[in-house]
Design a protein around this motif. Structure first.
Motif, short mmCIF file in Angstrom:
data_model
loop_
_atom_site.label_atom_id
_atom_site.label_comp_id
_atom_site.label_asym_id
_atom_site.label_seq_id
_atom_site.Cartn_x
_atom_site.Cartn_y
_atom_site.Cartn_z
N HIS A 195 6.80 -71.10 -49.71
CA HIS A 195 7.37 -71.69 -50.92
C HIS A 195 8.68 -72.41 -50.62
CE1 HIS A 195 8.03 -72.12 -55.25
NE2 HIS A 195 9.29 -71.87 -54.98
N ARG A 196 9.53 -71.81 -49.79
CA ARG A 196 10.80 -72.45 -49.44
C ARG A 196 10.56 -73.75 -48.69
NH1 ARG A 196 13.50 -66.86 -47.23
NH2 ARG A 196 14.29 -66.08 -49.22
N ALA B 83 9.30 -76.37 -51.18
CA ALA B 83 10.37 -76.87 -52.05
C ALA B 83 11.30 -77.80 -51.29
CB ALA B 83 11.15 -75.69 -52.63
N GLY C 264 -0.31 -74.39 -54.69
CA GLY C 264 0.69 -73.33 -54.68
C GLY C 264 0.63 -72.56 -53.37
N ARG D 156 5.06 -75.54 -61.04
CA ARG D 156 6.45 -75.61 -60.59
C ARG D 156 7.46 -75.54 -61.72
NH1 ARG D 156 5.92 -81.56 -58.86
NH2 ARG D 156 5.06 -81.39 -60.98
N THR D 157 7.08 -75.99 -62.91
CA THR D 157 8.04 -76.18 -64.01
C THR D 157 7.38 -75.88 -65.35
OG1 THR D 157 7.40 -78.49 -64.41
CG2 THR D 157 9.08 -78.10 -62.71
N VAL E 192 2.10 -67.97 -62.96
CA VAL E 192 3.00 -68.40 -61.90
C VAL E 192 3.21 -67.25 -60.93
CG1 VAL E 192 5.30 -69.33 -61.38
CG2 VAL E 192 4.17 -69.96 -63.52
N HIS F 32 6.74 -69.35 -57.23
CA HIS F 32 8.07 -69.72 -57.72
C HIS F 32 8.84 -68.50 -58.19
CE1 HIS F 32 11.21 -72.13 -59.57
NE2 HIS F 32 11.01 -71.49 -60.71
N GLU G 5 15.31 -67.08 -65.48
CA GLU G 5 14.41 -68.21 -65.23
C GLU G 5 13.23 -68.19 -66.18
OE1 GLU G 5 12.95 -71.56 -62.70
OE2 GLU G 5 14.84 -70.76 -63.48
#
Length: 358
Positions: A18-19, A22, A217, A268-269, A286, A289, A305
């Protein structure tokens, strides 16, 4: 290799993936889904209800923490943090695969913490498609689960060094689970997508809820390839269909068959959540994230979040003039790029989505 070591590897590699993703800011299929802006269609926030219904249960928001982990000391603490976040925000939460518990009851606490920390929430147990009804019932009982996820992960198993190589019994087993359990059964991919044809087949097996869990993902082909000594299975890194493509492909079939669609994979959002809802999902999951935030910044940051996401979902519904989740399926959506091309190849005219409000 023990279940505990494998589960720890999965968390470590998923967070690293994931890092890297991103940081690399790779293009996402979600960016090929846009809303037509109608300047006078905005609504009022006080009139918006983001509540949704899944398996006969009312969820206050169309968002859930999807299946991740369990089976080791470390992953038990991850589950504790996730469960606290679910409790404080009111979102549903799914357990990671409970195979480790079914093989060794000593790790029960690493899963049971999901219910202990979230006694009144909507909790979903998770087993693989080889599980017997008796095994599934044990998993549901341990968590006092409200539903059962059955994950289908042939791609992951093929790449996994110690994985299964025979999936022929899965349809028969899934049908048995759907018939025998007293809670709803949700069939879920693990990041490679579910086609319209598969949705139709699952409906014939008695399944009424499907999580399409498309690519984009956490990529378990890459995770399992990293666990191979020679890392010689990278050819499956781009296997599968994206979450938007799966929803476009499967929404009509699901509606005709009475199947509720859930969506996850590459979300993602909050805008991605609303895109999924507009394409026919009843709720959106999700994993990567939220896991990355929990691991990097702790449970308080994750609660903040998720709370922010819920607010943004409501505000986007206001902007689109949708007072309910179901009304989002009548908004005008522009499908472009690969999502539109896949739709055409599957016999679906993308332009229909752009004119739905008429």
């Amino acid at each position: 290799m023990s279940y505990a070591s494998r589960k720890d590897d999965h968390v470590r590699l998923a967070v690293a993936q994931h890092r890297d993703s991103a940081a690399g800011q790779r293009p996402s299929p979600f960016d090929e889904v846009a809303f037509v802006h109608h300047a006078l269609r905005g609504g009022a926030e006080h009139a918006v209800s983001p509540a949704t219904e899944v398996g006969g249960a009312r969820w206050p928001v169309p968002l859930y923490i999807n299946a991740m982990t369990g089976g080791s000391v470390r992953t038990g603490e991850v589950n504790r943090g996730l469960a606290i976040a679910a409790r404080e925000t009111g979102v549903a939460i799914a357990s990671g695969s409970m195979s480790a518990y079914l093989a060794d009851g000593a790790v029960a606490g690493t899963y049971r913490v999901l219910r202990e920390e979230n006694p009144d929430g909507y909790v979903i147990a998770n087993v693989n498609a080889n599980a017997t009804p008796e095994m599934a019932a044990r998993a549901v009982e341990l968590l006092r689960a409200d539903a059962l996820q059955v994950h289908v992960n042939a791609v992951q198993e093929i790449v996994m060094p110690e994985g299964d190589r025979d999936f022929s019994a899965w349809p028969r087993n899934i049908a048995r689970l759907a018939r025998s359990l007293d809670v709803p059964v949700i069939v879920k991919e693990v990041g490679f997508g579910i086609s319209a044809d598969t949705i139709a087949r699952l409906a014939g097996l008695g399944v009424r809820i499907v999580d399409v869990s498309g690519s984009g993902g956490t990529n378990f082909a890459l995770i399992e390839n990293a666990r191979r000594r020679s890392a010689d299975f990278g050819l499956l890194a781009d296997w599968g269909q994206s979450t938007p493509a799966c929803l476009v492909d499967g929404a009509e079939v699901a509606a005709a068959q009475g199947v509720t669609l859930l969506a996850s994979g590459g979300v993602r959002t909050p805008l991605d959540v609303v895109r999924c809802l507009a394409l026919g999902a009843r709720a959106v999951g999700v994993s990567g994230h939220f896991l990355a935030i929990l691991e990097q910044d702790g449970v308080a940051a994750l609660i903040a979040e998720i709370t922010d996401w819920i607010t943004r979902i409501r505000q986007l519904m206001v902007l689109l003039g949708a007072e309910t989740v179901s009304e989002l399926t009548r908004t005008d959506v522009l499908l472009t790029g690969g999502v539109a091309e896949i739709a055409r190849l599957r016999g679906i005219e993308p332009g229909v989505y752009a004119r739905r409000s008429r």
